[in-house]
Design an enzyme around this catalytic site. Structure first.
Site, short mmCIF file in Angstrom:
data_model
loop_
_atom_site.label_atom_id
_atom_site.label_comp_id
_atom_site.label_asym_id
_atom_site.label_seq_id
_atom_site.Cartn_x
_atom_site.Cartn_y
_atom_site.Cartn_z
N SER A 125 0.88 -1.43 0.09
CA SER A 125 -0.12 0.05 0.13
C SER A 125 0.81 1.24 -0.03
O SER A 125 1.93 1.29 0.53
CB SER A 125 -0.99 -0.24 1.22
OG SER A 125 -1.48 1.35 1.40
N TYR A 149 -1.47 -1.10 10.64
CA TYR A 149 -1.76 -1.85 9.40
C TYR A 149 -0.57 -1.54 8.43
O TYR A 149 0.01 -2.27 7.83
CB TYR A 149 -3.03 -1.10 8.94
CG TYR A 149 -3.15 -1.39 7.23
CD1 TYR A 149 -3.43 -2.60 6.78
CD2 TYR A 149 -3.01 -0.33 6.38
CE1 TYR A 149 -3.63 -2.96 5.58
CE2 TYR A 149 -3.11 -0.88 4.99
CZ TYR A 149 -3.50 -1.71 4.68
OH TYR A 149 -3.55 -2.05 3.19
N LYS A 153 2.28 -3.81 6.30
CA LYS A 153 2.79 -4.02 5.00
C LYS A 153 4.36 -3.56 4.85
O LYS A 153 5.07 -4.44 4.12
CB LYS A 153 2.14 -2.66 4.26
CG LYS A 153 0.52 -3.04 4.24
CD LYS A 153 0.16 -4.37 3.14
CE LYS A 153 -1.17 -4.59 3.08
NZ LYS A 153 -1.41 -6.10 2.62
#
Ligand code: NAD
Ligand code: UD1
Length: 337
Positions: A125, A149, A153
């Site tokens: 992302s 989050y 990643k």
């Protein structure tokens, strides 16, 4: 006959990628635990493609279930979508996020190695650029995580880079998505979020369909042309095509590489809302509220590397995005239910 395995194949981006791969003549396996999706998306993908795919219910944390897939089917490459993606939830349940996103990828790679399958495309992302202020952002922008989050990643990217350094027979493409939006032009598959949407486009479509009374626009005083936040919205069909291009690239044996998938165009919240209303001839009531904590003013990609190396760039316009988003929502007011 060899297969492309999609973990999380039934989800929003996975289902559109499954469709693109089937249309490109590939044999596809979806491996998904349906924790955030429905097998109905795969049924519709098959219908749209006029071809069937292998559908397996399983969890990426279950090594035996993964191994059973590789035992039964000759897999040539894996696209790893399966994971958890809600920023707010990740701050409440960090261990679950790390276990699923980082641990799930490690488990997947261990099983892939066991079966000698070493071509992997990973869903990362643009959040790994943190609150970078200097858009357009090339892949060389320093990375920093702002929440669990994002950290999951980034950690996964490091794990994959170390793996490829340790064994050069791995070919790994890390794809950093900007803001995926839109739906297949058929209106048959699309994004089906649980509960109140966090992201802008599903919120707009739910206001337009009457499920929510109004959109709250987070901040009207950003240093942008109209004061609202600017992002790089990428049509999910373009994003799906980016995965097909990345798989073609991997098949040449290219080692480890990272690509931005974005349009390179910064659009404001008001650009999206006004175009959505105009193209679809709808009212979208909104009010301005405080900025959302953690948001940045402007965030968009420099997508030139994907164009040069993958021969991929976005094709869809903002009008395509707002029309297709609405087409999906109005045909499926309750998503796949
Ligand atoms: P999604 O939730 O629609 O799809 C993810 C799929 O993975 C779902 O079908 C879910 O059921 C499945 N899944 C979750 N945990 C699993 C597990 N333990 N085992 C097997 N399957 C599991 O999300 P999406 O928007 O399609 O995102 C796909 C990937 O792209 C994710 O890794 C996400 O972090 C990443 N990504 C998404 C966005 C976005 O805005 N949608 C942006 C950047 C990156
Ligand atoms: C968010 C996540 C990011 C994730 C990305 C894709 C945060 C802080 N960031 O990015 O980590 O990778 O989604 O899933 O959660 N907006 C409104 N009203 C709304 C919703 C959004 O005004 O109800 C505005 C936001 O302030 C922003 C723009 O719309 O300016 C886009 O927001 P959103 O869709 O949530 O994406 P990002 O914030 O870019």
């Amino acid at each position: 006959m060899s297969y492309v395995l999609l973990t999380g194949g039934s989800g929003y981006i996975g289902s559109h990628t499954a469709l693109a791969l089937l249309r490109a003549g590939e044999q596809v396996i979806s491996f998904d635990n349906y924790s955030n999706s429905s097998p109905e998306s795969l049924r519709r993908v098959e219908q749209l493609a006029g071809k069937s795919m292998v559908q397996i219910k399983g969890d990426v944390l279950d090594a035996d279930a993964l191994a059973a897939v590789f035992k039964q089917y000759p897999v040539k490459a894996v696209v790893h979508f399966a994971g958890l993606k809600a920023v707010g939830e990740s701050t409440q349940k960090p261990l679950w996020y790390y276990e699923t996103n980082v641990g799930g990828t490690i488990k997947l790679c261990q099983v892939m190695a066991e079966f000698g399958v070493k071509n992997l495309v990973f869903s990362s992302s643009a959040t790994v650029y943190g609150n970078a202020q200097n858009s357009p952002l090339p892949e060389t922008t320093p990375t920093v995580a702002m929440n669990p989050y994002g950290q999951s990643k980034l950690m996964t990217e490091w794990v994959l880079q170390d793996l490829q350094r340790s064994d050069s027979s791995w070919n790994i493409a890390v794809l950093r998505y900007f803001n995926p939006v839109g739906a297949d032009a058929s209106g048959c598959i699309g994004e089906d979020p649980n509960g109140i949407p966090n992201n802008l486009m599903p919120f707009i479509t739910q206001v337009a369909v009457g499920k929510r009374s109004e959109l709250q626009i987070f901040g009207s005083d950003y240093p942008t042309a109209d004061g609202t936040g600017v992002r790089d919205y990428i049509h999910v069909t373009d994003l799906a095509a980016g995965h097909v291009a990345a798989l073609q690239h991997l098949s040449k044996g290219e080692g480890f590489d990272v690509f931005n998938l974005g349009s390179g165009l910064g659009l404001s919240v008001l650009d999206i809302v006004t175009r959505f209303a105009a193209v679809n001839q709808l009212e979208v009531p909104y009010q301005f509220v405080e900025r959302r904590p953690g948001d940045v003013a402007r965030y968009f990609a420099d997508p030139s590397k994907a164009k040069a190396v993958l021969n991929w760039q976005t094709e869809k316009t903002l009008d395509d995005i707002v029309r297709d988003s609405w087409n999906w929502q109005k045909n499926n007011p309750n998503g796949y239910n």
